[in-house]
Motif scaffolding. Structure first.
Motif, PDB file in Angstrom:
ATOM      1  N   ASP A   1     -28.414 -73.773 -29.396  1.00  0.00           N
ATOM      2  CA  ASP A   1     -28.397 -74.509 -30.664  1.00  0.00           C
ATOM      3  C   ASP A   1     -28.628 -75.992 -30.407  1.00  0.00           C
ATOM      4  N   GLU A   2     -29.880 -76.382 -30.462  1.00  0.00           N
ATOM      5  CA  GLU A   2     -30.271 -77.756 -30.150  1.00  0.00           C
ATOM      6  C   GLU A   2     -30.295 -78.663 -31.380  1.00  0.00           C
ATOM      7  N   GLY A   3     -29.734 -78.205 -32.488  1.00  0.00           N
ATOM      8  CA  GLY A   3     -29.665 -79.068 -33.660  1.00  0.00           C
ATOM      9  C   GLY A   3     -30.278 -78.425 -34.882  1.00  0.00           C
ATOM     10  N   VAL A   4     -30.547 -79.303 -35.881  1.00  0.00           N
ATOM     11  CA  VAL A   4     -30.979 -78.805 -37.185  1.00  0.00           C
ATOM     12  C   VAL A   4     -32.496 -78.679 -37.244  1.00  0.00           C
ATOM     13  N   ASP A   5     -32.986 -77.494 -37.455  1.00  0.00           N
ATOM     14  CA  ASP A   5     -34.412 -77.221 -37.632  1.00  0.00           C
ATOM     15  C   ASP A   5     -34.582 -75.717 -37.798  1.00  0.00           C
ATOM     16  N   PHE A   6     -35.607 -75.315 -38.537  1.00  0.00           N
ATOM     17  CA  PHE A   6     -35.963 -73.892 -38.528  1.00  0.00           C
ATOM     18  C   PHE A   6     -36.976 -73.722 -37.417  1.00  0.00           C
ATOM     19  N   ASN A   7     -36.505 -73.739 -36.190  1.00  0.00           N
ATOM     20  CA  ASN A   7     -37.445 -73.818 -35.088  1.00  0.00           C
ATOM     21  C   ASN A   7     -36.911 -73.128 -33.841  1.00  0.00           C
ATOM     22  N   ALA A   8     -37.824 -72.926 -32.922  1.00  0.00           N
ATOM     23  CA  ALA A   8     -37.516 -72.484 -31.566  1.00  0.00           C
ATOM     24  C   ALA A   8     -38.731 -72.889 -30.756  1.00  0.00           C
ATOM     25  N   PHE A   9     -38.535 -73.251 -29.494  1.00  0.00           N
ATOM     26  CA  PHE A   9     -39.713 -73.527 -28.676  1.00  0.00           C
ATOM     27  C   PHE A   9     -39.459 -73.300 -27.199  1.00  0.00           C
ATOM     28  N   TYR A  10     -40.584 -73.176 -26.473  1.00  0.00           N
ATOM     29  CA  TYR A  10     -40.569 -73.008 -25.019  1.00  0.00           C
ATOM     30  C   TYR A  10     -41.258 -74.223 -24.410  1.00  0.00           C
ATOM     31  N   ASP A  11     -40.578 -74.893 -23.489  1.00  0.00           N
ATOM     32  CA  ASP A  11     -41.149 -76.129 -22.933  1.00  0.00           C
ATOM     33  C   ASP A  11     -41.168 -76.136 -21.395  1.00  0.00           C
ATOM     34  N   ARG A  12     -41.138 -75.006 -20.770  1.00  0.00           N
ATOM     35  CA  ARG A  12     -41.151 -74.861 -19.306  1.00  0.00           C
ATOM     36  C   ARG A  12     -39.825 -75.229 -18.666  1.00  0.00           C
ATOM     37  N   ARG A  13     -38.888 -75.758 -19.432  1.00  0.00           N
ATOM     38  CA  ARG A  13     -37.552 -76.008 -18.884  1.00  0.00           C
ATOM     39  C   ARG A  13     -36.567 -74.983 -19.415  1.00  0.00           C
ATOM     40  N   ALA A  14     -36.755 -74.616 -20.694  1.00  0.00           N
ATOM     41  CA  ALA A  14     -35.777 -73.733 -21.340  1.00  0.00           C
ATOM     42  C   ALA A  14     -36.406 -73.092 -22.564  1.00  0.00           C
ATOM     43  N   LEU A  15     -35.720 -72.066 -23.056  1.00  0.00           N
ATOM     44  CA  LEU A  15     -36.000 -71.553 -24.386  1.00  0.00           C
ATOM     45  C   LEU A  15     -35.037 -72.307 -25.309  1.00  0.00           C
ATOM     46  N   ASN A  16     -35.573 -72.994 -26.297  1.00  0.00           N
ATOM     47  CA  ASN A  16     -34.760 -73.857 -27.156  1.00  0.00           C
ATOM     48  C   ASN A  16     -34.644 -73.249 -28.555  1.00  0.00           C
ATOM     49  N   PHE A  17     -33.417 -73.191 -29.060  1.00  0.00           N
ATOM     50  CA  PHE A  17     -33.194 -72.625 -30.395  1.00  0.00           C
ATOM     51  C   PHE A  17     -32.445 -73.629 -31.270  1.00  0.00           C
ATOM     52  N   PHE A  18     -32.523 -73.422 -32.588  1.00  0.00           N
ATOM     53  CA  PHE A  18     -31.986 -74.383 -33.558  1.00  0.00           C
ATOM     54  C   PHE A  18     -31.303 -73.639 -34.704  1.00  0.00           C
ATOM     55  N   HIS A  19     -30.762 -74.401 -35.647  1.00  0.00           N
ATOM     56  CA  HIS A  19     -30.280 -73.774 -36.877  1.00  0.00           C
ATOM     57  C   HIS A  19     -30.739 -74.584 -38.077  1.00  0.00           C
ATOM     58  N   GLY A  20     -30.858 -73.908 -39.204  1.00  0.00           N
ATOM     59  CA  GLY A  20     -31.265 -74.583 -40.438  1.00  0.00           C
ATOM     60  C   GLY A  20     -30.529 -73.962 -41.608  1.00  0.00           C
ATOM     61  N   THR A  21     -30.370 -74.765 -42.682  1.00  0.00           N
ATOM     62  CA  THR A  21     -29.665 -74.282 -43.871  1.00  0.00           C
ATOM     63  C   THR A  21     -30.603 -74.319 -45.062  1.00  0.00           C
ATOM     64  N   ALA A  22     -30.626 -73.229 -45.805  1.00  0.00           N
ATOM     65  CA  ALA A  22     -31.427 -73.169 -47.031  1.00  0.00           C
ATOM     66  C   ALA A  22     -30.748 -72.190 -47.966  1.00  0.00           C
ATOM     67  N   GLY A  23     -30.838 -72.448 -49.273  1.00  0.00           N
ATOM     68  CA  GLY A  23     -30.261 -71.532 -50.253  1.00  0.00           C
ATOM     69  C   GLY A  23     -28.792 -71.240 -49.985  1.00  0.00           C
ATOM     70  N   GLY A  24     -28.078 -72.226 -49.432  1.00  0.00           N
ATOM     71  CA  GLY A  24     -26.644 -72.051 -49.196  1.00  0.00           C
ATOM     72  C   GLY A  24     -26.306 -71.208 -47.968  1.00  0.00           C
ATOM     73  N   ARG A  25     -27.328 -70.847 -47.176  1.00  0.00           N
ATOM     74  CA  ARG A  25     -27.051 -70.047 -45.976  1.00  0.00           C
ATOM     75  C   ARG A  25     -27.615 -70.722 -44.740  1.00  0.00           C
ATOM     76  N   THR A  26     -26.915 -70.549 -43.640  1.00  0.00           N
ATOM     77  CA  THR A  26     -27.381 -71.139 -42.385  1.00  0.00           C
ATOM     78  C   THR A  26     -27.958 -70.045 -41.488  1.00  0.00           C
ATOM     79  N   VAL A  27     -29.129 -70.332 -40.953  1.00  0.00           N
ATOM     80  CA  VAL A  27     -29.829 -69.376 -40.092  1.00  0.00           C
ATOM     81  C   VAL A  27     -29.951 -69.979 -38.698  1.00  0.00           C
TER      82      VAL A  27
END
Ligand SMILES: [Zn+2]
Length: 387
Positions: A4-30
């Protein structure tokens, strides 16, 4: 794995790590890292990067799109390793895996999250559906962005052509297994297709029409397989690649005749001469055209020797003539610039250059004695709506 690298509807691969995030929409957090599809997609980027590291910086739309497709194919194949998932998919689709299902609908939850604020950016029921009817066309002739209902040259969008062909071929392979194939057959087919995919990737040279080369290499790998599965999937593979235009009919026919005559397939060593593992050579483009100053813009050109004399299908008759590697590199750069994905740093003159202040950067310009080198930072996974 950074969960959980912060707020975003995102994920990425940068050769160091697999990076994941969270985002909130419609009252729900994903949380993107909660989705097995997203995690396996990111892992897929890392696996493909290990298999063919030259793809990371390859300056060509199809290589970038194939990286995304491989992420999605990894998610499909990983899902099929779960017995409960196999049984559920067979029941839901009545054994016809070309039907939209939990297997084909990738990242449903993240797709929902993005849909709340960008309804046209994703499919109506998921992020991307591997059951689709997109037909190949040279991505250089497509717009750099489009709603999810259309094909664009944006890598996630264009990736759907190859992913759909792969799932259709796998569905055909499953039907071949027996008169009434079951979940054990589905696992066996998924393992065969995983092996064919990797064999194809290792044999295919990195050229502008990369998807056709990978498709031909997969068909060839099936034909050359050892043991009982030799040639087993040739018909379903060619059928799926032809139905999505990745191989023209003339090319698909030709693959069999290469084998019969031994012509039109360069030796494997020739195809591999520039890799895997070795960087692609730079091509110098004009940076001034893009307001980035007088030094050349250096892009890694998709210029390995072609191995298979194949091409994609034209809309009318025959095959598409592939671009040359310099044209492919230019098209790749212009696409990235149009979408604002290059961090240009201090290059160019303020007031002349085009700066996209609020867009996500996947590439940067690195200054070297020879010029400005276009360098990839990461594979962004398209979960982030362009701001
Ligand atoms: Zn991705």
């Amino acid at each position: 794995m950074l969960l959980d690298e912060g707020v975003d509807f995102n994920a990425f691969y940068d050769r160091r790590a697999l990076n994941f995030f969270h985002g909130t929409a419609g009252g729900r957090t994903v949380f993107s890292g909660e989705s097995p599809d997203v995690v396996c997609h990111e892992e897929g980027h890392a696996v493909l990067d290990a298999l063919r590291p030259e793809l990371f910086d390859a300056g060509t739309i199809e290589a970038a799109a194939f990286h995304e497709s491989f992420g999605d194919m990894s998610a499909l194949l990983a899902a099929l390793q779960l017995p409960s998932m196999r049984a559920a998919i067979i029941a839901d689709t009545q054994g016809d895996l070309t039907r939209s299902s939990r297997l084909s609908r990738l990242a449903e939850q993240l797709g929902w999250g993005i849909r709340q604020t960008r309804p046209s950016a994703v499919d109506p029921d998921c992020l991307r559906n591997a059951v689709n009817s997109f037909f190949y066309t040279n991505p250089e002739a497509l717009p750099s962005r489009a709603p999810a209902a259309s094909l664009s040259s944006e890598p996630h969008s264009f990736s759907r052509v190859f992913t759909a062909a792969f799932l259709e071929a796998l569905a055909g392979g499953f039907r071949l297994s027996s008169a009434n194939p079951g979940e054990a057959d589905l696992q066996a087919v998924s393992l065969d297709f995983g092996r064919l995919l990797v064999a194809g990737i290792l044999a295919a040279p990195i050229v502008p029409e990369y998807m056709s080369q990978v498709a031909a290499a997969i068909v060839a790998a099936d034909a050359e397989a050892e043991g009982a599965t030799q040639g087993k999937y040739g018909d379903v593979l060619k059928s799926a690649f032809v139905r999505h235009g990745i191989l023209s009919q003339q090319s698909a026919v030709g693959i069999a005749s290469f084998r019969a005559t031994g012509v039109a397939v360069a030796p494997r060593t020739a195809g591999m001469a520039a890799g895997p593992g070795r960087e692609l050579p730079h091509v110098a483009l004009s940076a001034a055209e893009y307001g980035l100053g007088d030094r050349p813009l250096l892009v890694r050109a998709p210029s390995q020797p072609r191995r298979f004399a194949v091409a994609a299908a034209a809309f009318g008759v025959g095959s598409v003539t592939p671009s040359n590697s310099e044209h492919a590199a230019r098209a790749f750069v212009e696409d990235l610039m149009e979408r604002g994905h290059i961090d240009i740093g201090g290059a160019g003159q303020p007031g002349v250059r085009i700066v996209h202040p609020h867009t996500f950067k996947t590439h940067r310009l690195v200054s070297s004695p020879e010029g400005l080198m276009l360098t990839r930072i990461l594979f962004d996974c398209g979960f982030r709506a362009i701001s």
